[in-house]
Design a protein around this motif. Structure first.
Motif, PDB file in Angstrom:
ATOM      1  N   ARG A 147     -11.821   2.675  -2.952  1.00 10.26           N
ATOM      2  CA  ARG A 147     -12.006   4.069  -2.665  1.00 10.26           C
ATOM      3  C   ARG A 147     -11.851   5.097  -3.795  1.00 10.26           C
ATOM      4  O   ARG A 147     -12.500   6.021  -4.122  1.00 10.26           O
ATOM      5  N   ALA A 155       1.087   4.255  -2.825  1.00  7.88           N
ATOM      6  CA  ALA A 155       0.836   5.665  -2.713  1.00  7.88           C
ATOM      7  C   ALA A 155       1.964   6.509  -3.040  1.00  7.88           C
ATOM      8  O   ALA A 155       1.843   7.516  -3.781  1.00  7.88           O
ATOM      9  N   THR A 163      -8.923  -1.779  -0.499  1.00  6.84           N
ATOM     10  CA  THR A 163      -9.756  -0.925   0.264  1.00  6.84           C
ATOM     11  C   THR A 163      -9.323   0.598  -0.411  1.00  6.84           C
ATOM     12  O   THR A 163     -10.315   1.203  -0.865  1.00  6.84           O
ATOM     13  N   GLU A 164      -8.194   0.856  -0.656  1.00  4.33           N
ATOM     14  CA  GLU A 164      -7.581   2.192  -1.273  1.00  4.33           C
ATOM     15  C   GLU A 164      -7.984   2.194  -2.776  1.00  4.33           C
ATOM     16  O   GLU A 164      -8.585   3.119  -3.262  1.00  4.33           O
ATOM     17  N   SER A 216      -5.744  -3.388   2.700  1.00  2.00           N
ATOM     18  CA  SER A 216      -5.433  -2.065   2.816  1.00  2.00           C
ATOM     19  C   SER A 216      -5.366  -1.638   1.278  1.00  2.00           C
ATOM     20  O   SER A 216      -5.957  -0.523   0.642  1.00  2.00           O
ATOM     21  N   TYR A 228      -2.379   8.663 -10.340  1.00  2.00           N
ATOM     22  CA  TYR A 228      -3.002   7.205 -10.372  1.00  2.00           C
ATOM     23  C   TYR A 228      -3.525   6.573 -11.781  1.00  2.00           C
ATOM     24  O   TYR A 228      -3.602   7.212 -12.764  1.00  2.00           O
ATOM     25  N   SER A 232       0.962  -1.097   0.044  1.00  2.00           N
ATOM     26  CA  SER A 232       0.027   0.027   0.115  1.00  2.00           C
ATOM     27  C   SER A 232       0.904   1.434   0.085  1.00  2.00           C
ATOM     28  O   SER A 232       0.483   2.292  -0.587  1.00  2.00           O
TER      29      SER A 232
END
Length: 231
Positions: free
Chosen positions: A226, A186, A222-223, A219, A194, A182
């Motif tokens: 989102r 990022a 989930t990201e 994680s 992105y 994760s």
């Protein structure tokens, strides 16, 4: 009966002249005399097929280089290091001032029986190359294990743009975890923007939703959800 034997029989047994035989069998005079000389020196061995291999081969790898390739490979393998052709080429050039191609090293290793055949391995021709049409259309990620010279185990994670094949991010850790996946995603997105989608295997550091329903999404999942990024 071969033409060579017919020619020799006609001259040596039947007593015909070389000129007559040349005309009768449509062969060259020089070949007839060469064949006769060979027959008189070697008898029946003169009719055996001759090797077409040249007497000398200037491009043949010197035996000293072959021996050095074998030695360097043995040293690298015993040290637990990569011992492939590219690595051997580097060591030959930098430590022994010898320049050879990786394909030459590979041929030497095969001839010496130092490469284990993999008959069940898929041929490269069976793979279909995947390439995204636009930058940031798809990122691929994976990690690989590598053992250092001191015996330490490491794992290297990569994020790759599937359009340019550019490695957007490469970093190494003792062990890759979900948090590291994760965090590197990022960090890469902060530098390059992105992606519209990501492509990974089903390792638990990338996805847990296929693991029998235990633990829900991790994680990264989930990201991505989102951000509406397709996984």
């Amino acid at each position: 009966m071969s033409k060579a034997r017919l020619v020799v029989t006609a001259i040596e047994i039947e007593g015909r002249s070389a000129a007559e035989v040349v005309a009768a069998y449509d062969v060259s005079r020089s070949w007839v005399y060469e064949l006769l000389a060979r027959y008189r020196a070697e008898s029946e061995a003169a009719f055996e097929p001759r090797s077409r291999r040249p007497k000398t081969s200037p491009t043949t790898t010197p035996q000293s280089t072959v021996d050095l390739i074998i030695t360097v490979r043995k040293q690298l393998a015993e040290a637990g290091l990569d011992a492939g052709p590219d690595t051997i080429v580097w060591h030959l050039r930098h430590h022994h001032q010898i320049t050879v191609s990786a394909s030459t090293v590979a041929r030497v290793l095969v001839r010496q029986g130092l490469v284990v055949a993999q008959p069940n391995k898929r041929p490269k021709s069976s793979y279909i190359r995947f390439q995204a049409e636009q930058p940031n259309e798809t990122w691929q990620s994976d990690f690989t294990h590598y053992r250092l010279a001191d015996g330490s185990d490491t794992e290297t994670i990569t994020w790759l743009d599937d359009h340019s094949r550019y490695a957007l991010h490469v970093s190494a850790y003792r062990r890759i975890t979900g948090q590291i996946v994760s965090a590197t995603f990022a960090r890469t997105a902060a530098q390059h923007g992105y992606p519209a989608s990501v492509l990974t295997d089903n390792g638990l550091v990338y996805t847990t939703r296929f693991a029998g329903g235990r633990g829900g999404r991790n994680s990264l999942e989930t990201e991505l959800r989102r951000l509406h990024i397709v996984q």
